[in-house]
Scaffold this active site. Structure first.
Site, PDB file in Angstrom:
ATOM      1  N   CYS A 121       0.830  -1.217   0.000  1.00  0.00           N
ATOM      2  CA  CYS A 121       0.000   0.000   0.000  1.00  0.00           C
ATOM      3  C   CYS A 121       0.860   1.261   0.000  1.00  0.00           C
ATOM      4  CB  CYS A 121      -0.975  -0.029   1.181  1.00  0.00           C
ATOM      5  SG  CYS A 121      -2.343   1.157   0.994  1.00  0.00           S
ATOM      6  N   HIS A 231      -3.602  -5.207   0.953  1.00  0.00           N
ATOM      7  CA  HIS A 231      -3.040  -5.560   2.261  1.00  0.00           C
ATOM      8  C   HIS A 231      -3.188  -7.050   2.550  1.00  0.00           C
ATOM      9  CE1 HIS A 231      -2.457  -1.482   4.071  1.00  0.00           C
ATOM     10  NE2 HIS A 231      -3.367  -1.154   3.186  1.00  0.00           N
ATOM     11  N   GLU A 233      -1.588  -8.816   4.693  1.00  0.00           N
ATOM     12  CA  GLU A 233      -1.455  -9.093   6.133  1.00  0.00           C
ATOM     13  C   GLU A 233      -2.776  -8.952   6.885  1.00  0.00           C
ATOM     14  OE1 GLU A 233      -1.690  -4.837   5.959  1.00  0.00           O
ATOM     15  OE2 GLU A 233      -0.558  -6.263   4.737  1.00  0.00           O
TER      16      GLU A 233
END
Length: 308
Positions: A121, A231, A233
Site C-alpha cells: 500500500c 493488504h 497481512e
C-alpha cells in the site's frame, strides 16, 4: 531519474541463476512510520506476524537516524518490508529512510548480493515514487474494498505469479481476496507516461469503487523488488469490524492468498547471504518491544509504538 541510470548501466541481476544454500535464519527489516504525536512512531503488529508466520524474524528499522545507523543495519538484513500507512512518500521520515534503503538495495543487488524489497500500500506508492523521483499517483476511492485481481500478460512469466497452482489462482482472480484501503492509485496511463514501466512490470490491475482502473501489483524488471497496493497481512491478522473497516476478507481462500504472499517474500529473503550476529539481533529485535492492544481505538488489533 536515479533508477533509470542504474538499471540501464548494470547487467540484470536475474541473468545469473541463484545457486547459494538457502538462509534458514532470515531477518527482515520492517520500516517504522510516523504516528502523529511528536517523536512517536509505530508498526502495526500484523506486519510483524506476516513475516514471522512465513519463517523469518523482524528487526524494526527506525526513522530519523543518521547515515551511520542505516549503513550498519542494512548489510545485516535479508530484506526490507515497507508497510502500509498514510504518511507522505516524498519528505516524511518514512520516505527519507525509504530512499536510503532503496538506494542501498540497488547497490547491493548490483554487487550480486540478493536483497529483496516488499512494499504494501503506502510502500507500493513509495516504490513507484522512488523509481522516477516523481509522485504521479491519482486520487481514487478504494477504501474498505476487497477485490479479485485482474492479472496482466506479464503475470504469467513473472517471479511473483508465474506458475501459480490452479486453486490459488482461482482464489486470487475470482474471489474478493485482496483488501484495499487506499486513497491514491497508480493508473496504467501514468505508469507508462512517466516511465515507471521502464523499471517495473505491472502484474495486476483493479478498479476502484468509481470504476477507475489502477495497478494493484508490480515487480521490478531487474531486481527482487515487489509491491502490492492491497493488504495481504490484514486477511490473517486484522479483525477490527467497524464502519469503514468492515470488509477485510477472512475466507479460507483469502487466508491462503495472504500466506502465499508472505511465503514468497520470505523465500526471496532466504536467497540473501547477509547475516546478523546474535548479539546485534538481541539488541535490535522486535522482541525488545511490547505490542499494545489497539483494536478498540484504531484499525489495527495490535500496534508497536516507538519513541524516535
Amino acid at each position: 531519474m536515479r533508477f533509470l541510470i542504474l538499471v540501464l548501466t548494470v547487467p540484470a541481476v536475474y541473468c545469473v541463476e541463484w545457486t547459494r544454500v538457502p538462509n534458514d535464519w532470515p531477518v527482515i527489516g520492517v520500516l517504522i512510520q510516523e504516528f502523529g504525536p511528536p517523536n512517536i512512531s509505530y508498526i502495526p503488529s500484523s506486519y510483524v506476524k506476516f513475516v514471522e508466520a512465513a519463517g523469518a524474524r523482524v528487526v524494526p528499522i527506525h526513522i530519523n537516524r543518521d547515515g551511520a545507523y542505516y549503513q550498519k543495519i542494512l548489510p545485516q538484513l535479508n530484506g526490507v518490508l515497507f508497510p502500509g500507512g498514510s504518511v507522505g512518500i516524498e519528505n516524511s521520515g518514512y520516505a527519507i529512510a525509504g530512499r536510503v534503503i532503496f538506494e542501498y538495495a540497488l547497490r547491493a543487488n548490483q554487487r550480486g548480493e540478493y536483497f529483496p524489497l516488499w512494499g504494501t500500500c503506502n510502500g507500493f506508492e513509495m516504490l513507484s515514487f522512488l523509481a522516477i523521483d516523481e509522485n504521479v499517483l491519482t486520487p481514487c476511492n478504494a477504501m474498505n474494498d476487497p477485490r479479485p485481481l485482474k492479472l496482466t500478460p506479464y503475470a504469467k512469466t513473472s517471479r511473483l505469479f508465474g506458475g501459480l497452482e490452479s486453486d490459488l489462482l482461482s482464489h486470487l482472480t475470482k474471489e474478493n481476496t485482496t483488501a484495499n484501503f487506499h486513497e491514491y492509485c497508480l493508473t496504467m496511463t501514468n505508469f507508462t507516461k512517466y516511465g515507471i514501466s521502464q523499471y517495473y512490470d505491472p502484474l495486476s490491475t483493479n478498479h476502484d469503487i468509481d470504476g477507475l482502473e489502477y495497478i494493484s501489483s508490480m515487480e521490478a524488471k531487474h531486481y527482487p523488488f515487489y509491491a502490492v497496493q492491497f493488504h495481504p497481512e490484514k486477511n490473517v491478522f486484522e479483525w477490527v469490524n467497524r464502519e469503514g473497516h468492515s470488509n477485510i476478507p477472512h475466507t479460507e481462500g483469502a487466508i491462503e492468498v495472504a500466506q502465499f504472499f508472505a511465503r514468497f517474500f520470505i523465500d526471496e529473503a532466504r536467497k540473501s547471504n547477509h547475516r546478523m550476529p546474535s548479539d546485534i539481533f538481541e539488541r535490535e529485535s522486535i522482541y525488545n518491544f511490547q505490542a499494545e492492544y489497539t483494536g478498540h481505538k484504531s484499525v489495527f488489533m495490535q500496534t508497536y509504538f516507538f519513541n524516535e
